[in-house]
Design a protein around this motif. Structure first.
Motif, PDB file in Angstrom:
ATOM      1  N   CYS A 411      57.744  24.465  77.914  1.00 19.62           N
ATOM      2  CA  CYS A 411      58.383  24.786  76.681  1.00 19.62           C
ATOM      3  C   CYS A 411      58.260  23.968  75.560  1.00 19.62           C
ATOM      4  O   CYS A 411      58.746  24.025  74.538  1.00 19.62           O
ATOM      5  N   HIS A 412      57.526  22.858  75.772  1.00 18.36           N
ATOM      6  CA  HIS A 412      57.098  22.090  74.602  1.00 18.36           C
ATOM      7  C   HIS A 412      58.315  21.297  73.700  1.00 18.36           C
ATOM      8  O   HIS A 412      58.193  21.678  72.651  1.00 18.36           O
ATOM      9  N   PHE A 413      59.329  21.054  74.449  1.00 14.49           N
ATOM     10  CA  PHE A 413      60.504  20.694  73.612  1.00 14.49           C
ATOM     11  C   PHE A 413      60.120  19.619  72.460  1.00 14.49           C
ATOM     12  O   PHE A 413      60.708  19.685  71.219  1.00 14.49           O
ATOM     13  N   GLU A 414      59.249  18.708  72.726  1.00  4.66           N
ATOM     14  CA  GLU A 414      58.820  17.663  71.615  1.00  4.66           C
ATOM     15  C   GLU A 414      58.114  18.197  70.696  1.00  4.66           C
ATOM     16  O   GLU A 414      58.152  17.799  69.529  1.00  4.66           O
ATOM     17  N   ASN A 415      57.506  19.325  70.877  1.00  7.44           N
ATOM     18  CA  ASN A 415      56.519  19.929  69.687  1.00  7.44           C
ATOM     19  C   ASN A 415      57.323  20.653  68.855  1.00  7.44           C
ATOM     20  O   ASN A 415      56.878  21.450  67.958  1.00  7.44           O
ATOM     21  N   MET A 416      58.685  20.925  69.332  1.00  7.56           N
ATOM     22  CA  MET A 416      59.234  21.959  68.384  1.00  7.56           C
ATOM     23  C   MET A 416      60.598  21.591  68.156  1.00  7.56           C
ATOM     24  O   MET A 416      61.816  21.967  68.788  1.00  7.56           O
ATOM     25  N   PRO A 417      60.653  20.474  67.277  1.00  6.08           N
ATOM     26  CA  PRO A 417      61.722  19.979  66.903  1.00  6.08           C
ATOM     27  C   PRO A 417      62.708  20.888  66.121  1.00  6.08           C
ATOM     28  O   PRO A 417      62.146  21.718  65.422  1.00  6.08           O
ATOM     29  N   ARG A 418      64.024  20.704  66.473  1.00  7.27           N
ATOM     30  CA  ARG A 418      65.053  21.311  65.905  1.00  7.27           C
ATOM     31  C   ARG A 418      65.187  21.157  64.428  1.00  7.27           C
ATOM     32  O   ARG A 418      65.660  19.620  64.548  1.00  7.27           O
ATOM     33  N   VAL A 419      65.170  21.717  63.497  1.00  9.04           N
ATOM     34  CA  VAL A 419      65.478  21.434  61.864  1.00  9.04           C
ATOM     35  C   VAL A 419      66.565  21.867  61.485  1.00  9.04           C
ATOM     36  O   VAL A 419      67.060  21.522  60.219  1.00  9.04           O
ATOM     37  N   GLY A 420      67.252  23.053  62.097  1.00 12.55           N
ATOM     38  CA  GLY A 420      68.544  23.700  61.567  1.00 12.55           C
ATOM     39  C   GLY A 420      69.088  24.221  62.496  1.00 12.55           C
ATOM     40  O   GLY A 420      68.554  24.622  63.613  1.00 12.55           O
ATOM     41  N   GLU A 421      70.216  24.908  62.396  1.00  9.74           N
ATOM     42  CA  GLU A 421      70.897  25.805  63.154  1.00  9.74           C
ATOM     43  C   GLU A 421      72.176  26.202  62.633  1.00  9.74           C
ATOM     44  O   GLU A 421      72.659  26.002  61.296  1.00  9.74           O
ATOM     45  N   TYR A 422      72.696  27.248  63.262  1.00  6.32           N
ATOM     46  CA  TYR A 422      73.778  28.040  62.775  1.00  6.32           C
ATOM     47  C   TYR A 422      74.682  28.086  64.234  1.00  6.32           C
ATOM     48  O   TYR A 422      74.431  29.010  65.262  1.00  6.32           O
ATOM     49  N   PRO A 423      75.504  27.226  64.413  1.00  2.00           N
ATOM     50  CA  PRO A 423      76.044  26.803  65.706  1.00  2.00           C
ATOM     51  C   PRO A 423      76.867  28.461  66.239  1.00  2.00           C
ATOM     52  O   PRO A 423      77.364  29.162  65.600  1.00  2.00           O
ATOM     53  N   PHE A 424      77.045  28.079  67.639  1.00  2.00           N
ATOM     54  CA  PHE A 424      77.741  29.325  68.362  1.00  2.00           C
ATOM     55  C   PHE A 424      79.194  29.398  67.832  1.00  2.00           C
ATOM     56  O   PHE A 424      80.027  28.310  67.513  1.00  2.00           O
ATOM     57  N   ASP A 425      79.964  30.606  67.573  1.00  2.00           N
ATOM     58  CA  ASP A 425      81.401  30.962  67.768  1.00  2.00           C
ATOM     59  C   ASP A 425      81.809  31.925  68.385  1.00  2.00           C
ATOM     60  O   ASP A 425      80.770  32.960  68.464  1.00  2.00           O
ATOM     61  N   SER A 426      82.930  31.878  68.559  1.00  2.00           N
ATOM     62  CA  SER A 426      83.273  33.041  69.521  1.00  2.00           C
ATOM     63  C   SER A 426      83.594  34.175  68.823  1.00  2.00           C
ATOM     64  O   SER A 426      83.934  35.367  69.135  1.00  2.00           O
ATOM     65  N   ASP A 427      83.621  34.464  67.503  1.00  2.00           N
ATOM     66  CA  ASP A 427      83.886  35.547  66.665  1.00  2.00           C
ATOM     67  C   ASP A 427      82.519  36.248  66.598  1.00  2.00           C
ATOM     68  O   ASP A 427      82.207  37.428  66.981  1.00  2.00           O
ATOM     69  N   ARG A 428      81.297  35.458  66.284  1.00  2.00           N
ATOM     70  CA  ARG A 428      79.855  36.005  66.202  1.00  2.00           C
ATOM     71  C   ARG A 428      79.315  36.370  67.477  1.00  2.00           C
ATOM     72  O   ARG A 428      78.751  37.108  67.772  1.00  2.00           O
TER      73      ARG A 428
END
Ligand code: ATP
Length: 889
Positions: A411-428
């Motif tokens: 899965c090449h974690f180091e090649n796919m840096p996370r640059v943004g997110e929309y975190p989990f919530d239990s409504d969505r």
């Protein structure tokens, strides 16, 4: 480290000023700072001052009446009486004080147990430590649900939102960022790159560097308490307080009346004063407050032994009348040990067990598993020897990591840096992450994304995900998500869910540039890739606990964020429901308040609910007259936990915010523990009731003796001193013994007590009346039998009354124990037996030990007289048994 303007420094400057780095402090440095700054705790100001506590003991109505009695005795020249009453006042006050002090201490200890743990980076390793261990310079990881444990400058913020009402009064959560600010003297609420002790993370994630701890924080400056474990009075305590006061006043009133009538009839005022004092003393239930406090405190301790931590003492009592337990599914009813079992893709169905490591999986399988692993906040540590994985983080996410690892995917974690997110919530019920694609794609399915710069991955509930997807990934191609595909995917989802499997959908989206606003730019027009099913076995202890609940007249209800079919399948397996009836959040929204009130009578499974729905469900249940216990773990659960009669927070997976809002914390997150706590709650109530019946009956007997004695020509049947002694032994010692009785056999096979039920129901009241009169008649009758008008100096008659009241009360206590079938079994409650022996011993001492005998004005009884008195005590026990037999009929 006094710097009022941390917010004007950049992240690097802050690190430098605090002599730390993003990797965290070293062990030596931590020790040095601990020494220098002390523990990260607020000095408590909320605790009661011991002197005030003692003073309160002396100003209680009962004590005031006794004090008045002491003063009057003093003027009557009854020195011994005066001293004795004072001694007993002091004794009771000290006893009350010690009890309250200990209760306060016990609550403080419980409070210590609910100190939050925090995640820090120290020596380049993430560790969990208790919040008081924090020192300035620590690097802290924050996530939704944390109570901010110290003041900090934020180094990172991923949609981090903080509710700062505790500090600023502003109820709306504030979005935080990490950039430096320019203006120096900003109000706290505007320092958006800072987070302060005592405020709550409501959303997102972040990293901060601790700038101040304990009293050197903003909250420390105003020194309010962070976590106040409230030591409120229980409803019963309040009612008993009132009852005690009322009895004391009745006693004083009756005494005054008796005095007036006596003097008018020409009796000697001195004699009448003494009689009046005796009467008042007889009525006042001196032991009541202490025994009630001890019983509750011991009950809370018993609950703790069974992994239920009581945060608010009234809960210990309310638990006994719970009629409905609303429980989350994941982790409470199930083990929260997720194992991914099935991968369902549009063009393939894969049992993950069959997926051999490193064998040639199709590109779609690889892509699906990798999306699950990328869109993920958990980490795995591997033990190469045992080929076992340890999950750090959410079990659902851990299961996805394990699935990818088992399939041998890199899965090449180091090649796919996370640059943004929309975190989990239990409504969505989903989350998304944004990743930068590598310049040189490492082959395979990266080929498909060659022309893109960024990728967004989304995982979450399948139903929700299909709604925001426009395409579907089939055989290495994107296709329009047609009606046919939609149906097919929904059916596949339901088929898995029906087996009790938890299903997560996986999707992606290509992005040419980094999204500015994740909320607006992600989670639409997705390409649906497939779904992964995972099993989470029910906890072993839950099925019997559910059965026990039902037997005890308590209805278990499942409220979960999971799919209705998954929920219903698990609910059926556990015996929560026999049917497949489940209401989901959407359907819930359509119902009016009245319809919902009807629905909650029938439905025991609520699925895909949001935390707000929980509030509506509680309200509907409460409107139907139910007493509701409700579990919760997330930030959004706090309002529901507050609204429930008993808010139950998860000890392991629960957020600090949920714990703070709760009445009780489940240390093992287990549903069975709630049921155990309910049982203990019922035992506490039973014991309090036992004690009240016992104490009131005894006092009634004494009052009867005092009031009826003049009919036989005796003015003072018992002197104040003798009455005080009897009250001390019976109410105090025997009462304590009764207050610690074990559970009745039928504790959990009878319906719950109605919360509005009066303390004494009609049968209880009847018991108090007949037992009181019986004690009075027997005791006075014996006195009369031995009364010799020709020999007024002989105290035998009075000693007989004294001894008989003692023994009949002991007999009464024996009859009131739990599981009375084995009358003299020591096994039931050793403390009770001990108290019995101590009481009898002290009685004999008063009668036969010359100095005491003289002080009490008693005469030594012959063996025969003592035997008669003892036998009359047994008579009361027998009478009690007869009553029980009659009641059974
Ligand atoms: P309970 O409310 O009984 O504890 P739950 O854990 O299923 O159950 P939530 O945590 O609110 O409740 O999850 C609701 C739904 O959100 C799940 O059914 C799943 O579809 C989705 N979900 C759960 N965890 C994640 C996650 N880490 N990432 C994406 N989606 C998730």
């Amino acid at each position: 480290m006094i710097n009022q303007n941390w917010h004007t420094l950049s992240g690097e400057e802050t690190l430098e000023a605090l002599q730390t780095s993003p990797a965290g402090l070293s062990t030596e440095e931590i020790a040095a700072r601990k020494e220098k700054y002390g523990p990260n705790e607020l000095q408590e100001k909320g605790g009661k001052n011991p002197l005030k506590m003692l003073w309160e003991q002396f100003t209680q109505t009962m004590v005031l009446i006794l004090l008045a009695a002491a003063v009057i005795s003093f003027f009557l020249g009854e020195t011994i009486e005066t001293i004795a009453i004072l001694a007993i006042v002091v004794l009771f006050a000290v006893l009350g004080f010690v009890q309250e002090f200990r209760a306060e201490k016990a609550m403080a200890a419980l409070k210590k147990m609910s100190v939050p743990t925090v995640r820090v980076r120290r020596g380049n390793k993430v560790q969990e430590i208790a919040a008081p261990e924090l020192v300035p310079g620590d690097i802290l990881l924050l996530e939704a649900g944390n109570i901010i444990p110290a003041d900090m400058r934020l180094l990172e913020s991923a949609s981090l939102r903080v509710q700062e009402a505790a500090l600023t009064g502003e109820a709306e959560a504030v979005e935080k960022f990490s950039q430096a600010l320019e203006i120096e003297d900003l109000p706290l609420g505007d320092r958006k790159n800072m987070a302060y002790l005592g405020t709550n993370v409501t959303y997102g994630r972040g990293v901060g560097i601790v700038t101040g701890t304990g009293m050197q924080t903003e909250l420390g400056k105003i020194a309010t308490l962070l976590q106040e474990v409230k030591n409120l009075q229980t409803p019963l305590q309040q009612r008993l307080d009132r009852l005690g006061k009322m009895l004391a006043l009745i006693g004083a009133g009756a005494a005054a009346l008796m005095l007036g009538i006596g003097v008018l009839l020409g009796e000697s005022p001195e004699e009448m004063f003494l009689t009046a004092i005796s009467l008042a003393v007889a009525v006042v239930p001196e032991g009541l407050p202490a025994v009630v406090t001890i019983t509750l405190a011991i009950g809370a301790k018993r609950m703790l032994k069974r992994h239920a931590l009581i945060r608010k003492l009234p809960a210990a009592e309310t638990l006994g009348s719970v009629t409905v337990i609303c429980s989350d599914k994941t982790g409470t009813l199930t083990e929260n040990r997720m194992t991914a079992t099935t991968l369902k893709l549009p063009d393939q169905h894969v049992e993950l067990e069959d997926l051999q490591e490193k064998s040639g999986h199709s590109e779609t399988v690889k892509m699906a598993l990798c999306i699950g692993a990328w869109c993920n906040d958990a980490t795995l540590s591997t033990n190469p020897e045992h080929e076992e994985f340890t999950i750090i983080g959410d079990p659902t996410e851990g299961a996805l990591l394990v699935a990818a690892a088992r399939a041998g995917l890199q899965c090449h974690f180091e090649n796919m840096p996370r640059v943004g997110e929309y975190p989990f919530d239990s409504d969505r019920k989903r989350m998304s992450t944004v990743h930068r694609l590598p310049e040189n794609s490492p082959g395979s399915f990266f080929e498909f994304w060659r022309d893109t710069n960024f990728m967004a991955f989304t995982k979450g509930s399948v139903d929700g995900l299909l709604e925001i997807s426009s395409h579907i990934w089939v055989n290495g191609q994107t296709e329009k998500l047609s009606e046919a595909w939609l149906n097919q995917m929904q059916q596949a989802n339901e088929a898995l869910a029906r087996e009790g499997v938890r299903v997560l959908g996986l999707a992606y989206k290509t992005l040419s540039e980094l999204p500015q606003k994740p909320e607006a730019d992600l989670e639409q027009d997705l390409i649906f890739v497939g779904m992964i099913g995972m099993i989470d076995p029910p906890r072993a202890a839950v099925k019997p606990a559910v059965a026990q609940c039902r037997k005890a007249g308590i209805r278990p209800i499942m409220i979960t964020g999971d799919h209705p079919l998954t929920a219903a399948a698990i609910a059926r397996e556990l015996g929560i429901t026999e049917n497949f009836k489940a209401l989901n959040g959407e359907a819930l929204l359509q119902l009016s308040e009245e319809e919902l009130r009807e629905a909650v009578k029938e439905v025991s499974v609520f699925a895909r609910v949001s935390p707000e729905d929980k509030l509506r469900i509680i309200s509907a249940l409460q409107a139907n007259g139910e007493v509701v216990a409700m579990t919760g773990d997330g930030v959004n659960d706090a309002p529901a936990l507050k609204k429930a009669n008993i808010g139950v927070a998860m000890g392991i997976t629960g957020t600090d915010v949920a714990k703070e809002a709760s009445d009780m914390v489940l240390l093992d997150d287990n549903f069975a523990t709630i049921v155990a706590a309910v049982e203990e709650g019922r035992v506490i109530y039973d014991n309090l009731l036992r004690f009240i019946k016992f104490s009131l009956g005894g006092n009634l007997g004494k009052v009867f003796v005092m009031l009826a004695a003049p009919l036989f020509g005796v003015h003072i049947a018992l002197r104040p001193l003798q009455l005080l002694w009897l009250n001390l032994l019976t109410d105090g010692l025997m009462g304590l013994g009764l207050g610690t009785e074990p559970a009745e056999k039928n504790t959990m096979s009878r319906p719950p007590r109605h919360p509005d039920q009066p303390v004494l129901t009609a049968p209880d009241l009847r018991y108090v009346l007949w037992s009181g009169f019986l004690i009075g008649i027997i005791s006075l009758g014996t006195g009369y039998f031995y009364y010799d008008p020709g020999n007024p100096q002989d105290q035998t008659w009075q000693t007989m009354i004294f001894a008989t009241i003692g023994f009949t009360q002991i007999g009464n206590a024996f009859g009131l124990r739990a599981n009375v079938k084995k009358p003299f079994s020591v096994k039931t409650n050793p403390l009770f037996m001990l108290m019995t022996f101590v009481t009898i011993g002290l009685q004999l001492l008063a009668i036969y030990f010359p100095p005491l005998q003289k002080t009490f004005g008693l005469a030594p009884l012959t063996a025969q007289q003592l035997g008669i008195s003892f036998g009359l005590g047994i008579l009361l026990f027998i009478a009690n048994g007869l009553e029980r037999m009659l009641n059974k009929k």
